[in-house]
Design an enzyme around this catalytic site. Structure first.
Site, short mmCIF file in Angstrom:
data_model
loop_
_atom_site.label_atom_id
_atom_site.label_comp_id
_atom_site.label_asym_id
_atom_site.label_seq_id
_atom_site.Cartn_x
_atom_site.Cartn_y
_atom_site.Cartn_z
N ASP A 134 35.76 42.28 42.36
CA ASP A 134 34.98 42.19 43.60
C ASP A 134 35.72 42.87 44.75
OD1 ASP A 134 37.05 40.40 43.75
OD2 ASP A 134 35.90 38.80 44.72
N ASP B 170 37.71 42.51 50.06
CA ASP B 170 37.67 41.58 48.93
C ASP B 170 36.67 40.47 49.25
OD1 ASP B 170 38.91 39.01 47.39
OD2 ASP B 170 39.38 40.86 46.33
N HIS C 210 26.70 35.73 35.43
CA HIS C 210 27.27 37.05 35.64
C HIS C 210 26.22 38.11 35.96
CE1 HIS C 210 31.43 36.13 34.60
NE2 HIS C 210 30.95 35.32 33.67
#
Length: 502
Positions: A160, A117, A130
């Site tokens: 993510d 992560d 973004h």
């Protein structure tokens, strides 16, 4: 019979042999040219086979082209179901398949699961936008793909969050080296055009050296380790150890608890709206099971349905949910339907349909208001029992829906061989629908084919109005997803109407 008539008969027979419908044309030809001489007839006989053969070849090419298009559409649908459209890595579904194969061979070939992560990814999105965030995800995917051995697998689970499966990790020393390699790789910045971005990563790992078959438990264990790692707010890695397993991950303890809860009120239905895409009106609900423990913790179906199937209590659990949901829906408007999933392990249950009808009668609702959902894989893996069961359900006026449609390899066979009324297009086929032309073509083709067969089309995973509008424009009938409503413990609040563009 004159020569011209004999020639016409011979040509007609030849045309029938190559399956070309030319008889009518030959009759017209003979009538129009009755005065032809023998040499003219002979010339015609010499030319016609060539013309007929050319026509047949053209028809064959058209058929082959159509077959190729259908095969390509199914290939695209399968690829969309297993791949993340941004990074082209495997998605959660595709990775689960590979992990299951690795887990079942775990005793002979140990492997490492590393759940990764990103740290500070949200800050990159907020600061750079973004578009840069997407570039970063692509760069992370590329870097992770280059790290491991050639037979390692990298997937993006969503957002993510990434995961790696590294085979042939046989010792704790090899495990630590592999995790250090992943962690160290995030020490180098990512160059994204004009931007240089630094992000760290928290890693939760699960080393598998036993014959595991439940991939969901392995992923949950890696996720538990990841949660502990992120709580430290450092770029580290933590491996889940069997000695630290929590009670909720102990399958034997969970099965014992489930045995007592299967027929009780702690396992209850939650209702997610099914909405007409033309009018925005609620048409009914899909019923989803939830298990509330004594300590208040709420378990999702993925955590206990498999255990119920493996321990022979899925039928008891199914009828517990059906009874509660039937009583709830009986006080709702009559046009509301009730959709409920059926496990493949129930296909051969004695008196299954008879017992379903009895439960509906006790609640005072018509069988026509019930939809039984079956997955593609469940149907194709048990064709004989599925055929018999679907026939019995149809005879009882209970509708049948194919769930997760479009991600299996036998979608076309199911449509042609089984008497179903509804198909539910899997959520993986509508992800990024607005920007993915291939997804639009697949959904439009499936919908057109279903409508030609007189079937209704339900689309899962609709999370925003843009996707809802696109799905409606593609001709689909019913929508389901967070945009229309999250699962609720009551069906009474589902009579609202949502806005969909005309």
């Amino acid at each position: 019979m004159d020569a011209l008539a004999i020639g016409a008969v011979a040509i007609a027979i030849y045309a029938l042999c190559v399956q070309v419908d030319a008889f009518d044309h030959l009759v017209e030809l003979s009538q129009e040219h009755e005065a032809w001489e023998f040499d003219e007839i002979f010339a015609t006989l010499m030319i016609l086979p060539v013309a007929i053969t050319a026509f047949a070849v053209r028809r064959l090419k058209d058929a082959l082209r159509e077959l190729k298009n259908r095969v390509e559409a199914e290939r695209i649908a399968n690829d969309l179901a297993l791949r993340d459209p941004l990074t082209r890595l495997y998605n959660r579904r595709g990775f689960s398949r590979l992990a299951y194969e690795a887990a079942t061979a775990g005793k002979q070939s140990p492997f490492l699961l590393a759940l990764i992560d990103l740290n500070r990814f949200k800050a990159v999105n907020d600061l750079r936008g973004h578009a840069v965030g997407d570039q970063l995800l692509i760069a992370v995917a590329a870097r992770l793909s280059e790290l491991g051995p050639p037979d390692a697998t990298v997937a993006r689970l969503g957002g993510d969050e990434f995961i790696m499966l590294i085979p042939e990790i046989r010792t704790e020393v090899e495990e630590r080296k592999a995790l250090e390699m992943i962690s160290t790789s995030f020490g180098q910045p990512f160059r994204l055009g004009q931007h240089v971005v630094r992000v760290g990563a928290s890693i939760g790992a699960r080393w598998v050296c036993e014959n595991w078959t439940n991939v969901d438990i392995l992923l949950s264990q890696a996720d538990t380790a990841l949660y502990k790692c992120k709580s430290k707010l450092t770029n580290e890695f933590i491996t889940f150890r069997t000695s630290t397993e929590q009670r909720r991950l102990d399958s034997s303890s969970l099965a014992e608890q489930l045995q007592h809860a299967a027929s009780g009120p702690n396992i209850s239905p939650h209702y997610q709206p099914l909405v007409c895409l033309k009018t925005g009106k609620n048409l009914g609900f899909e019923v989803l099971a939830r298990w509330r423990l004594d300590d208040g913790f709420l378990r999702m179906p993925d955590e206990f349905i498999g255990i119920a199937e493996n321990n022979g209590i899925i039928n008891e659990l199914f009828f517990n949910i059906l009874r509660q949901a039937s009583r709830e829906i009986s006080s709702c408007p009559e046009q509301y339907s009730l959709s409920l999933n059926l496990s493949a392990t129930q296909f051969e249950e004695d008196s299954l349909v008879k017992n379903i009808v009895t439960v509906l009668a006790e609640a005072g609702i018509s069988p026509e208001r019930l939809v039984i959902e079956m997955t593609e894989n469940a149907i194709t893996s048990q064709i004989d029992s599925a055929t018999k069961l679907i026939h019995e359900l149809n005879c009882a006026d209970i509708k049948v829906a194919v769930d997760n449609f479009g991600v299996g390899l036998s979608s076309m066979k199911i449509l042609s061989d089984f008497d179903i009324q509804i198909i539910k297009i899997d959520r993986s086929l509508v992800h990024m629908l607005k920007s993915n032309e291939n997804q639009q073509k697949v959904v439009r083709s499936i919908t057109s084919m279903a409508h030609n067969l007189g079937l209704k089309v339900v689309v899962e995973g609709i999370e925003d109005i843009g996707t809802a509008d696109w799905i409606s424009e593609l001709g689909c009938d019913i929508g389901q997803g967070f945009y229309f409503g999250r699962p609720s413990d009551s069906a009474k609040g589902g009579s609202h109407q949502v806005s969909i563009a005309a």
